[in-house]
Write an enzyme that holds these catalytic residues in place. Structure first.
Site, PDB file in Angstrom:
ATOM      1  N   ASN A   9     -17.249  10.748 -59.395  1.00  0.00           N
ATOM      2  CA  ASN A   9     -17.227   9.866 -60.571  1.00  0.00           C
ATOM      3  C   ASN A   9     -17.723  10.702 -61.755  1.00  0.00           C
ATOM      4  O   ASN A   9     -18.911  10.958 -61.876  1.00  0.00           O
ATOM      5  CB  ASN A   9     -18.150   8.666 -60.320  1.00  0.00           C
ATOM      6  CG  ASN A   9     -18.328   7.809 -61.568  1.00  0.00           C
ATOM      7  OD1 ASN A   9     -17.553   7.912 -62.523  1.00  0.00           O
ATOM      8  ND2 ASN A   9     -19.362   6.974 -61.561  1.00  0.00           N
ATOM      9  N   LYS A  11     -17.882   9.941 -64.771  1.00  0.00           N
ATOM     10  CA  LYS A  11     -18.469   9.136 -65.876  1.00  0.00           C
ATOM     11  C   LYS A  11     -17.888   9.622 -67.207  1.00  0.00           C
ATOM     12  O   LYS A  11     -16.737  10.070 -67.247  1.00  0.00           O
ATOM     13  CB  LYS A  11     -19.997   9.212 -65.843  1.00  0.00           C
ATOM     14  CG  LYS A  11     -20.566   8.967 -64.448  1.00  0.00           C
ATOM     15  CD  LYS A  11     -22.024   8.660 -64.466  1.00  0.00           C
ATOM     16  CE  LYS A  11     -22.570   8.679 -63.062  1.00  0.00           C
ATOM     17  NZ  LYS A  11     -23.846   8.032 -62.925  1.00  0.00           N
ATOM     18  N   HIS A  95     -19.235  -0.615 -60.738  1.00  0.00           N
ATOM     19  CA  HIS A  95     -20.283   0.409 -60.791  1.00  0.00           C
ATOM     20  C   HIS A  95     -21.502  -0.188 -61.502  1.00  0.00           C
ATOM     21  O   HIS A  95     -21.365  -0.982 -62.433  1.00  0.00           O
ATOM     22  CB  HIS A  95     -19.774   1.641 -61.542  1.00  0.00           C
ATOM     23  CG  HIS A  95     -20.698   2.820 -61.431  1.00  0.00           C
ATOM     24  ND1 HIS A  95     -21.840   2.920 -62.199  1.00  0.00           N
ATOM     25  CD2 HIS A  95     -20.678   3.907 -60.631  1.00  0.00           C
ATOM     26  CE1 HIS A  95     -22.467   4.043 -61.858  1.00  0.00           C
ATOM     27  NE2 HIS A  95     -21.791   4.653 -60.917  1.00  0.00           N
ATOM     28  N   GLU A  97     -23.418   0.917 -63.662  1.00  0.00           N
ATOM     29  CA  GLU A  97     -23.451   1.111 -65.129  1.00  0.00           C
ATOM     30  C   GLU A  97     -22.553   0.090 -65.818  1.00  0.00           C
ATOM     31  O   GLU A  97     -22.861  -0.369 -66.920  1.00  0.00           O
ATOM     32  CB  GLU A  97     -23.056   2.561 -65.472  1.00  0.00           C
ATOM     33  CG  GLU A  97     -24.184   3.525 -65.117  1.00  0.00           C
ATOM     34  CD  GLU A  97     -23.738   4.941 -64.767  1.00  0.00           C
ATOM     35  OE1 GLU A  97     -22.626   5.344 -65.137  1.00  0.00           O
ATOM     36  OE2 GLU A  97     -24.530   5.637 -64.107  1.00  0.00           O
ATOM     37  N   GLU A 167     -24.649   1.858 -53.535  1.00  0.00           N
ATOM     38  CA  GLU A 167     -25.331   2.721 -54.496  1.00  0.00           C
ATOM     39  C   GLU A 167     -26.604   2.038 -54.984  1.00  0.00           C
ATOM     40  O   GLU A 167     -26.555   1.206 -55.900  1.00  0.00           O
ATOM     41  CB  GLU A 167     -24.422   2.986 -55.699  1.00  0.00           C
ATOM     42  CG  GLU A 167     -23.137   3.691 -55.373  1.00  0.00           C
ATOM     43  CD  GLU A 167     -22.612   4.477 -56.563  1.00  0.00           C
ATOM     44  OE1 GLU A 167     -22.433   5.688 -56.428  1.00  0.00           O
ATOM     45  OE2 GLU A 167     -22.420   3.877 -57.639  1.00  0.00           O
ATOM     46  N   GLY A 173     -28.323   8.895 -60.653  1.00  0.00           N
ATOM     47  CA  GLY A 173     -28.638   9.766 -61.776  1.00  0.00           C
ATOM     48  C   GLY A 173     -30.123  10.045 -61.950  1.00  0.00           C
ATOM     49  O   GLY A 173     -30.544  10.590 -62.964  1.00  0.00           O
ATOM     50  N   SER A 212     -27.525  10.170 -56.374  1.00  0.00           N
ATOM     51  CA  SER A 212     -28.144  11.497 -56.306  1.00  0.00           C
ATOM     52  C   SER A 212     -27.800  12.259 -55.022  1.00  0.00           C
ATOM     53  O   SER A 212     -28.652  12.952 -54.462  1.00  0.00           O
ATOM     54  CB  SER A 212     -29.667  11.395 -56.508  1.00  0.00           C
ATOM     55  OG  SER A 212     -29.952  10.885 -57.796  1.00  0.00           O
TER      56      SER A 212
HETATM   57  C1  PEP Z   1     -22.549   7.461 -59.506  1.00  0.00           C
HETATM   58  O1  PEP Z   1     -22.271   7.625 -60.688  1.00  0.00           O
HETATM   59  O2  PEP Z   1     -21.914   6.642 -58.849  1.00  0.00           O
HETATM   60  C2  PEP Z   1     -23.635   8.273 -58.923  1.00  0.00           C
HETATM   61  C3  PEP Z   1     -23.944   8.063 -57.671  1.00  0.00           C
HETATM   62  O3  PEP Z   1     -24.249   9.192 -59.738  1.00  0.00           O
HETATM   63  P1  PEP Z   1     -25.258  10.379 -59.259  1.00  0.00           P
HETATM   64  O4  PEP Z   1     -24.604  11.055 -58.091  1.00  0.00           O
HETATM   65  O5  PEP Z   1     -25.354  11.269 -60.464  1.00  0.00           O
HETATM   66  O6  PEP Z   1     -26.549   9.731 -58.901  1.00  0.00           O
END
Ligand code: PEP
Length: 249
Positions: A9, A11, A95, A97, A167, A173, A212
């Site tokens: 992803n 972003k 997601h 976000e 998630e 992040g 992460s």
């Molecule tokens: C994500 O954007 O779905 C995500 C898991 O980000 P990160 O791996 O940076 O934590």
């Protein structure tokens, strides 16, 4: 045995130049990825570029969200059919976000899921709890509520043509990863919830972990029984790291 899947992803990151070098490096490294399907979800504006570079490769692509509408006066939105015009396979829905920064409700996420699936895209449905919800012992309730919003409107069979991504919001992040055991507990819970309605769908559906995931922790996470790969944010922007994660799948 479920096929492992690793999805990047991006972003709101990338440029024509950096995408080109990232994708060329991924293409060159794909022969080292033996067990995972791989896909990337760039910003919409780069789907044309991504589709041109990745066509005839084993790497798929898709959107980071989509509109619940088909077409019309919805400024700034992108429809399922537009994603299909660029041969997208996947689209991320719900997601965290999108849920937190753009106020996407469980119901809206379910509508987007339905629109994606009706068009022939594979929705990647994201679920996960906030830190305070985890600390209050609410993780399972939150994840169940997010899952039920889709299952109650689309039926359990709809999940067989989809991917679920667990998630935990506190891990996205932040550099704080759920431990393999913490992640496995929630993945097993999600699979049990689905199995209570349809054992075959539960066995089949891929449940990815996101939050992460890095080159140095992917293998231990992906080794867990109910973790079928990952949804990768930051580490998907570095070819070497992303390939190492894909190799772990
Ligand atoms: C994500 O954007 O779905 C995500 C898991 O980000 P990160 O791996 O940076 O934590």
């Amino acid at each position: 045995m479920r096929q492992s899947l690793v999805v990047g992803n991006w972003k709101m990151n990338g440029s024509i130049q950096s995408n080109q070098s990232l994708l060329e490096a991924l293409k060159a490294g794909m022969s080292t990825v033996k067990n995972s399907e791989v896909a990337v979800c760039p910003p919409f504006i780069y789907l044309q570029q991504v589709s041109e570079i990745l066509k005839d490769t084993a790497i798929g692509w898709g959107g980071q969200t989509l509109s619940e509408q088909d077409s019309g006066a919805f400024t700034g939105e992108v429809s399922a059919n537009m994603l299909l015009d660029f041969h997208s396979k996947y689209v991320i829905v719900g997601h965290s976000e999108r849920r937190s920064l753009y106020a996407e409700s469980d119901q809206l996420v379910a509508e987007k899921f339905a629109k994606a699936q009706a068009a022939g895209l594979i929705p990647i449905l994201c679920v996960g709890e906030l830190l305070e919800q985890r600390e209050a012992g609410e993780t399972e309730n939150v994840v169940k509520r997010q899952l039920d919003a889709v299952v109650n409107s689309q039926g359990i069979a709809a999940l067989s043509n989809s991917v679920i991504a667990y998630e935990p919001v506190w891990a996205i992040g932040t550099g704080k990863t759920a431990s393999p055991a913490q992640a496995q507990d929630v993945h097993a819970f999600i699979r049990q919830q689905i199995a209570a309605q349809d054992v075959n769908v539960a066995e089949k559906v891929q449940i990815l972990y996101g939050g992460s995931v890095k080159a140095n922790n992917a293998a231990e996470l992906f080794a867990m029984q109910d973790i079928d790969g990952g949804l990768i944010g930051g580490a998907s922007l570095q070819a070497e790291d992303f390939l190492t994660i894909c190799q772990a799948g």
